[in-house]
Scaffold this motif. Structure first.
Motif, PDB file in Angstrom:
ATOM      1  N   SER A  44       1.278  -1.053   0.144  1.00  0.00           N
ATOM      2  CA  SER A  44      -0.286  -0.354  -0.106  1.00  0.00           C
ATOM      3  C   SER A  44       0.711   1.110  -0.650  1.00  0.00           C
ATOM      4  O   SER A  44       0.564   2.380  -0.525  1.00  0.00           O
ATOM      5  N   LEU A  45       2.055   1.185   0.402  1.00  0.00           N
ATOM      6  CA  LEU A  45       2.912   2.836   0.727  1.00  0.00           C
ATOM      7  C   LEU A  45       4.101   2.334  -0.695  1.00  0.00           C
ATOM      8  O   LEU A  45       4.828   3.192  -1.087  1.00  0.00           O
ATOM      9  N   TYR A  46       4.085   1.043  -1.399  1.00  0.00           N
ATOM     10  CA  TYR A  46       4.755   1.325  -2.575  1.00  0.00           C
ATOM     11  C   TYR A  46       4.698   2.457  -3.728  1.00  0.00           C
ATOM     12  O   TYR A  46       6.093   2.365  -3.661  1.00  0.00           O
ATOM     13  N   ALA A  47       3.327   3.258  -3.565  1.00  0.00           N
ATOM     14  CA  ALA A  47       4.313   4.429  -4.610  1.00  0.00           C
ATOM     15  C   ALA A  47       4.864   5.250  -4.197  1.00  0.00           C
ATOM     16  O   ALA A  47       5.977   6.397  -4.273  1.00  0.00           O
ATOM     17  N   ALA A  48       5.206   5.717  -2.071  1.00  0.00           N
ATOM     18  CA  ALA A  48       5.451   6.506  -1.657  1.00  0.00           C
ATOM     19  C   ALA A  48       7.041   5.851  -2.211  1.00  0.00           C
ATOM     20  O   ALA A  48       7.926   7.016  -1.798  1.00  0.00           O
ATOM     21  N   VAL A  49       7.632   4.767  -1.932  1.00  0.00           N
ATOM     22  CA  VAL A  49       8.884   4.043  -2.301  1.00  0.00           C
ATOM     23  C   VAL A  49       8.962   4.742  -3.030  1.00  0.00           C
ATOM     24  O   VAL A  49      10.358   5.044  -3.430  1.00  0.00           O
ATOM     25  N   ALA A  50       8.420   4.272  -4.206  1.00  0.00           N
ATOM     26  CA  ALA A  50       8.896   4.392  -5.145  1.00  0.00           C
ATOM     27  C   ALA A  50       9.525   6.153  -5.863  1.00  0.00           C
ATOM     28  O   ALA A  50      10.333   7.146  -6.386  1.00  0.00           O
ATOM     29  N   GLY A  51       8.779   7.027  -4.595  1.00  0.00           N
ATOM     30  CA  GLY A  51       8.583   8.669  -4.645  1.00  0.00           C
ATOM     31  C   GLY A  51      10.139   8.899  -4.116  1.00  0.00           C
ATOM     32  O   GLY A  51      10.596   9.544  -4.893  1.00  0.00           O
ATOM     33  N   ILE A  52      10.216   8.907  -2.683  1.00  0.00           N
ATOM     34  CA  ILE A  52      11.464   8.667  -2.193  1.00  0.00           C
ATOM     35  C   ILE A  52      12.551   7.862  -2.976  1.00  0.00           C
ATOM     36  O   ILE A  52      13.538   8.860  -3.031  1.00  0.00           O
TER      37      ILE A  52
END
Length: 164
Positions: A44-52
């Motif tokens: 569920s936090l994969y998009a944030a990980v990719a952005g970081i």
């Protein structure tokens, strides 16, 4: 990290792991802690990980900054789900229409009068309004002991003819 586990709790576990490394004489750098955090967060936090990973230098970024970004992303997605999907969080309360009306009246949002003959508010006998007939608080105009005041328009007959 297990799905549903709080980010703060998981970050505490990584911090404990770093403390154990230090007690054994080794060091766990921020870069390694950030890598561990980003590799183990739920999907569920994969998009944030990719952005970081795309916009931050993972080797030099502070662990607390990455944790803050992940928490901000998680809170935003939860608010969005609640607004769009109708899901509710633990701190949100769902009320029936009657409960909502009762809260509104308890806050003073209701009217202090009831001039109609209906007994809709008969359950709220402890909270009485102001009488429109005599102006005294404690009863409604339909229950007023005073004789009903008639409202009339007085016109002087000598002035001009008028239709009422």
């Amino acid at each position: 990290m297990v799905d549903g586990e709080e980010l703060d709790v998981y970050a505490g576990k990584i911090g404990c792991m770093a403390a154990k490394f230090a007690s054994l004489g080794g060091t766990l750098s921020d870069a390694k802690m950030v890598k561990k955090l980003l590799d183990t967060v739920p999907d569920s936090l994969y998009a944030a990980v990719a952005g970081i990973e795309q916009f931050c230098d993972v080797e030099t970024v502070c662990f607390d900054e990455v944790l803050g970004r992940l928490k901000a992303f998680q809170e935003r997605t939860e608010r969005h789900k609640a607004a769009v999907g109708g899901e509710r969080r633990g701190d949100q309360l769902l009320l029936t229409a009657a409960q909502c009306e009762q809260r509104r009246r308890a806050r003073g949002g209701g009217h202090d009068h009831d001039d109609g003959g209906s007994s809709v508010d008969s359950g709220a006998r402890g909270r009485r309004g102001k009488c429109w007939n005599c102006g005294v608080r404690g009863h409604f105009s339909r229950d007023c002991p005073e004789p009903r005041k008639e409202k009339a328009l007085l016109v002087d007959v000598d002035d001009e003819p008028a239709l009422l």
